[in-house]
Design a protein around this motif. Structure first.
Motif, short mmCIF file in Angstrom:
data_model
loop_
_atom_site.label_atom_id
_atom_site.label_comp_id
_atom_site.label_asym_id
_atom_site.label_seq_id
_atom_site.Cartn_x
_atom_site.Cartn_y
_atom_site.Cartn_z
N LEU C 192 0.95 -1.44 0.12
CA LEU C 192 0.13 -0.32 0.15
C LEU C 192 1.07 0.86 0.10
O LEU C 192 0.50 1.77 -0.96
CB LEU C 192 -1.19 -0.12 1.82
N ARG C 193 2.00 1.07 1.16
CA ARG C 193 2.51 2.19 0.59
C ARG C 193 3.01 2.43 -0.65
O ARG C 193 3.71 3.92 -0.86
CB ARG C 193 3.99 2.21 2.33
N GLY C 196 0.74 2.42 -3.55
CA GLY C 196 -0.80 2.49 -3.56
C GLY C 196 -1.88 2.18 -4.61
O GLY C 196 -2.93 2.83 -4.76
N VAL C 197 -1.48 0.83 -5.16
CA VAL C 197 -2.90 0.37 -6.39
C VAL C 197 -3.76 -0.45 -5.39
O VAL C 197 -3.78 -1.02 -4.18
CB VAL C 197 -1.62 -0.76 -7.44
N LEU C 198 -5.10 -0.35 -5.99
CA LEU C 198 -6.23 -1.05 -5.31
C LEU C 198 -6.21 -2.80 -5.35
O LEU C 198 -5.21 -3.35 -5.90
CB LEU C 198 -7.72 -0.71 -6.14
N PHE C 199 -5.58 -3.73 -4.73
CA PHE C 199 -6.18 -5.18 -4.39
C PHE C 199 -7.51 -5.51 -5.26
O PHE C 199 -6.48 -6.23 -5.53
CB PHE C 199 -5.96 -5.70 -2.71
N ALA C 200 -8.64 -4.93 -4.88
CA ALA C 200 -9.69 -5.89 -5.41
C ALA C 200 -9.24 -6.15 -6.86
O ALA C 200 -9.21 -5.29 -7.86
CB ALA C 200 -10.47 -4.73 -5.35
N SER C 201 -10.02 -7.07 -7.17
CA SER C 201 -10.08 -8.00 -8.59
C SER C 201 -8.23 -7.43 -9.38
O SER C 201 -8.18 -8.36 -10.31
CB SER C 201 -10.45 -6.28 -9.49
N LYS C 202 -7.17 -6.99 -8.62
CA LYS C 202 -6.09 -7.55 -8.87
C LYS C 202 -5.76 -8.93 -9.24
O LYS C 202 -5.96 -9.87 -8.59
CB LYS C 202 -5.32 -6.92 -8.25
#
Lengths: 396, 396, 396, 396
Positions: C192-193, C196-202
């Protein structure tokens, strides 16, 4: 000697269904190609005679073995499966509802046929092989259950073991999946069938956080239950706490729980004192060990009246009107009131069996006597069998 | 007119079990204290006559209503429950296995008793009230089902509605919990009972990602399945994708899935083309809408042979030897092969019913005619009833 | 000898914050009441000098110990903490940025002070105690890390160990929680630091399904990612498969993954061949072992250009325009780009330390020399400490 | 008019990084092929000038628009991005740290350029278009935020709206994903960065169970926290209860919680009375609405002393020694102490923007004035854009 040979056709159909869902066993057995590693080997099976075990027995036959089989439990034989096995050329001594003496006579009949390898579920054959049949030459044995392993270890303290015995029960590919996935799922199944209650929002108390408890707790939580755990081992209690469960003493949990599921393998987990504190309508189920985890006798004494709600569910009413519901009479609910382990899970255990049997056929003569775990080579190979059965390929 | 009055005692026991697990209904009915808000009101019920609906009917009776009831479906009446209701002073015209004409005659018998309020499951009573019984004075009606709401809306387009009709089906406290929790759990139940397979590691295809699909997908994933979703609505497809599911076309999913569960409410979701592409042993189940989601007729035509594996499970074998398994004949599996919605979920619906009935008794005379949703006041009050039934207190 | 004594006040504040969040350590230390079980005992610490270790050192001091401390790593000393410890009466030889010879001189200074008990992080003190300081009387030692345990085992093969050494690293209360919960959470934190990408769906590829991999995989899945696992051990691969993850070869995973997280403890998990197959924008992070899991050198050679996106994130662009993102230069990302283990997890390890130190003070003189695990009594007691720190009470 | 044109290169790099991670926007903009649907259209943007909004502005430019932009907030302009936009041919009136009058002058400068379409974040442009610039011809506008929608609705009650205004804020593809996934993840991020505590086993109180609360609660639970929910809406409370959370009053929760996260959009959720009841070390964070959910002023008055632990974390010590920790001063923590919504989520919002802008360019002249939601056609198309950006194909 089976109940009714005419049941063979129905048995064949059920055998096929089970075998079809036990691909891991098929992959393991198939790995020997056209070689007949069990050619000329006589195997004595003392297992529960069910559709799933028939898949193991027929797999051994296909690898060349001569087969002789009796029941590991006098009450669980599926007569159509026994008939099917007999019709397929196995010597079978099994029917449902044997008397104690019939049961033991059948076990001796298996030993009388001089098996080279013993496949045990409870240690019956190996105990005979060290007493009455102490001069029978045996290449080796496998043991399917915890109880059998315990009895054989006790035997080994009284006398020198005569041949290698492989504790299939302890294979990683059995224990890890059996408990978490098999019992986890079948515990839910048993509760749905007997009680039909909604899990979502219910307060569920899971007693014991070993592999079974972990499986049961996570499945209940995932259905929306609020799960609390009781545990006497502090490290396991800490695991449950870190996994996000409320960890409580049973005395505290007894006051708030709506469904109690014992998974400890210990006795007297839920006692009269706990039952006294419970809410009206509390449901008690055991998926751990025999019928000793819940003090059913105490429950009976405490109750003013008892009635059967439906198969597998009894309601005990206290003098105050408070009601306690008992699933499967306190016996292991996932065996008694559901179908037990799914065939995919049984296949893991039986793939270990078939690989260990072949190993004993090849190396039993020269192996040291004693009781051993499944080798990590066989354990790993069974995992590969299971992955192959699912079409999964891995590195390395 | 019931099948056998002698069954009343068994019916009483089953009524009590259901009522005990429908505390939300008890809280809702109990909220009126000793007032008898339905005193002097005659209510006509046309519902499936089951243990759960008997809880609703008896709750209305306790609030002072006179009750007359017929079956909403000619095949689902539980005769012991009918006998119990009759023995408790309700006028009951219901028995299992009515002919079509018996079924309709019984519905008319209810209308002949001049009910003030109609409680419908499929719109039967309200349709009569706008045709043959158009001069019967009616305070209002409630409707339990989607189908009934649709029929009443159609009626409203043909003629002016005569009284307020409340679509209980659309209450937030019904729809949200029914679909996600009720069907989510009972779909798993149906698959465990009929197939007994392990969910862990299986490739499960969930067709449709509305509330039912969401509930089914999450429960399967939680049991260890690898879940893919098919959806025609792109926003719902994106929701599924963001929730971490593989989203695919059915043509792609058909090739890899091991268990298919249709939850779309649409027809022809799984067709001959998809079935042609499926793996040996694929399992098909529908928990959505009637028996139109899976093209069962095509499956029958494609198969070389068909055999019953067990109750609720048929195996179709293609000429190539490939087998496809069909759960519950393609009918809604969680109703046919499991117990349908748990009583805790039914209680939410029936708490809405009882509160709407009381509302109609009080305000029906002055309310505008038409079809309406449950008011957010009643909806919220039912949520409070449910929380109170669980002992939960909230702010505000 | 510290960098700047004036930093003691800032160090004191940070020490207090850490100590406040390490209640398990406080409970363990507090269990000795007003007894001073370390009275008259001199302890040599060779640990990373951080706020968390200062909590351990001060706990030992409070139990009566005399303390002498050096840095276990020349680059990680927090100078304010060193100043605080010095101001509290410990002999401290530590500052950030020591040269190699300063680093070793400081370690020898600790040994020159004749400590009775050695607390090691990497085996430095114990190695000296068997070579240059072989005549120093030592009661016993503890070792915090895997690397240290390995070095001491190697030492034990070359020479007889002189005193008992407890491998705190292997305590169940350390290993189980460290890996699953500590690294599981901090791996997410690092990603995250830095990205900063979205985890959902990755599509996330987790390499390795040991305890770290299990923790990382479940946390990613729970954030909505679609997780695939690669594993060379078939039993672990089967575990991942049964838990519902896609299990793949890295060659296959390389083509579809968007985020790769290595957790194997092995080298060359992601090589040039895999990198060649990856999608534009793929993110590579290592939370396993040093900087050898991802072949960073190969990545550098393959790239046409490299630029820093932000602290802890570099973008490598291939000649084709394809970009690969590397987190923390391939070093253990949760240590380099997040805060490492949360203090609550460190407290479990240090509660083991303090209890082992007291055990050595009491029994070291009479105990056999050699390297030992933490006794199950101490391990269980630390679990009880942790439960008590959380206010949890258990049965038994 | 920007702060420093020399920053353009750094801005370009950051623009590119953001744009690369906003593929849904790229797909939406790319769907118009080589057509220039915004050719000859002048667009006025009043948005926060950040890397993400620069992706939207440049997408509009690529479709042919002339662009003029000012800051939607005087304090959040990223000066390098402003410089980059200016260097790319946009007219930009934005720099960080504008005075109130500079801020408003810049907004008027945008209106002076006679934009055809207004893209608003807070309603500033549309308010001017109905007052000072009431004779400016405008095709239409879009509005990004809840606050802006509220202001425009108020405006519409005072005066007739002159052109269509599309409330992008309410698109399903924005609201559903923004709240659950965007804020769900960034709330965790903010707590990890500021507090660094372990979630596993912690008692977390989530106030509010709307979409944000649902996202936050599930993510905390998945990290191993024990989550309780407070809610004033009984239906939402019942949802939380059925999802398996403990539902409590804040007065009860205040006594047991270790971390409190407000997600209500209401004021005074955590008040002095609650703070008085809290445990030592309780952590308070707000991810809901401005800084009014936690009564920060009361906390300040109650405290004996206050100290900064680190950026984004303050410790308030009561006279009794009890400490309360406040994250981000009570301001929206995921914006202040983390990076806010990930770019993949922003892309959903901006894909709606670009499609609505093109729609207004094409149909604004003939459309009715008023405030409207995003049409379900555009909403669905944006979902398709997002699926395409992920390479997902669906039926239908």
């Amino acid at each position: 000697m089976v109940h009714n040979k005419g049941l063979a056709k129905s048995g064949a159909a059920r055998h096929k269904w089970a075998a079809d869902h036990m691909r891991t066993l098929a992959v393991a057995a198939g790995s020997f190609g056209t070689a007949r590693p069990l050619g000329g080997v006589r195997i004595g099976f003392c297992l529960q005679v069910t559709a799933e075990t028939s898949a193991l027995i027929m797999a051994a036959k296909k690898l060349g073995a001569q087969v002789v089989a009796c029941a590991g439990n006098p009450h669980t034989t599926q007569d159509d499966i026994a008939a099917y096995l007999a019709s397929s050329g196995a010597a079978v001594y099994a029917w449902r509802g044997q008397t104690r003496s019939e049961f033991h006579r059948c076990i001796r009949r298996v030993m009388d046929d001089s098996p080279d390898i013993l496949v045990d579920d409870g240690g019956e054959l190996s105990i005979l092989a060290h007493t009455r049949y102490a001069d029978l030459p045996v290449l080796g044995a496998t043991e399917e259950t915890t109880t059998g392993v315990r009895r054989i270890r006790a035997l080994g303290r009284r006398t020198a073991l005569r041949y290698p015995i492989i504790a299939v029960n302890d294979a990683r590919t059995k224990a890890m999946f059996d408990n978490v996935h098999g019992t986890g799922q079948s515990a839910i199944d048993a509760l749905l069938r007997t009680c039909g209650v909604l899990f979502a929002s219910k307060s569920v108390i899971v007693a014991g956080y070993g592999p079974v408890g972990r499986g049961v707790a996570s499945r209940c939580a995932e259905l929306g239950a609020r799960v609390s755990v009781t545990e006497v081992d502090p490290v396991r209690a800490l695991e449950a706490h870190m996994a996000g469960y409320d960890v409580q003493r049973m005395d505290a949990a007894a006051r708030t729980g709506q469904i109690f599921i014992t998974c400890t393998g210990q006795r007297s987990v839920i006692t009269a004192r706990h039952i006294s504190a419970m809410r009206d309508g509390a449901i008690l189920a055991n998926v751990g060990h025999f019928d000793v985890e819940i003090d059913v006798a105490a429950l009976g004494r405490m109750a003013h009246s008892k009635r059967r709600i439906r198969r597998g569910l009894d309601e005990f009413t206290m003098r105050t009107g408070r009601r306690i519901l008992l699933v499967s009479g306190g016996y292991v609910a996932n065996l008694v009131s559901a179908s037990g382990n799914p065939p995919e899970i049984m296949a893991l255990s039986f793939a270990n069996q078939i690989r260990c049997i072949v190993h004993l056929a090849r190396h039993g003569r020269t192996a040291e006597p004693g009781i051993f775990g499944v080798s990590s080579a066989i354990d790993g190979q069974v995992a590969r069998d299971a992955l192959a059965a699912s079409g999964v390929r891995i590195d390395g």
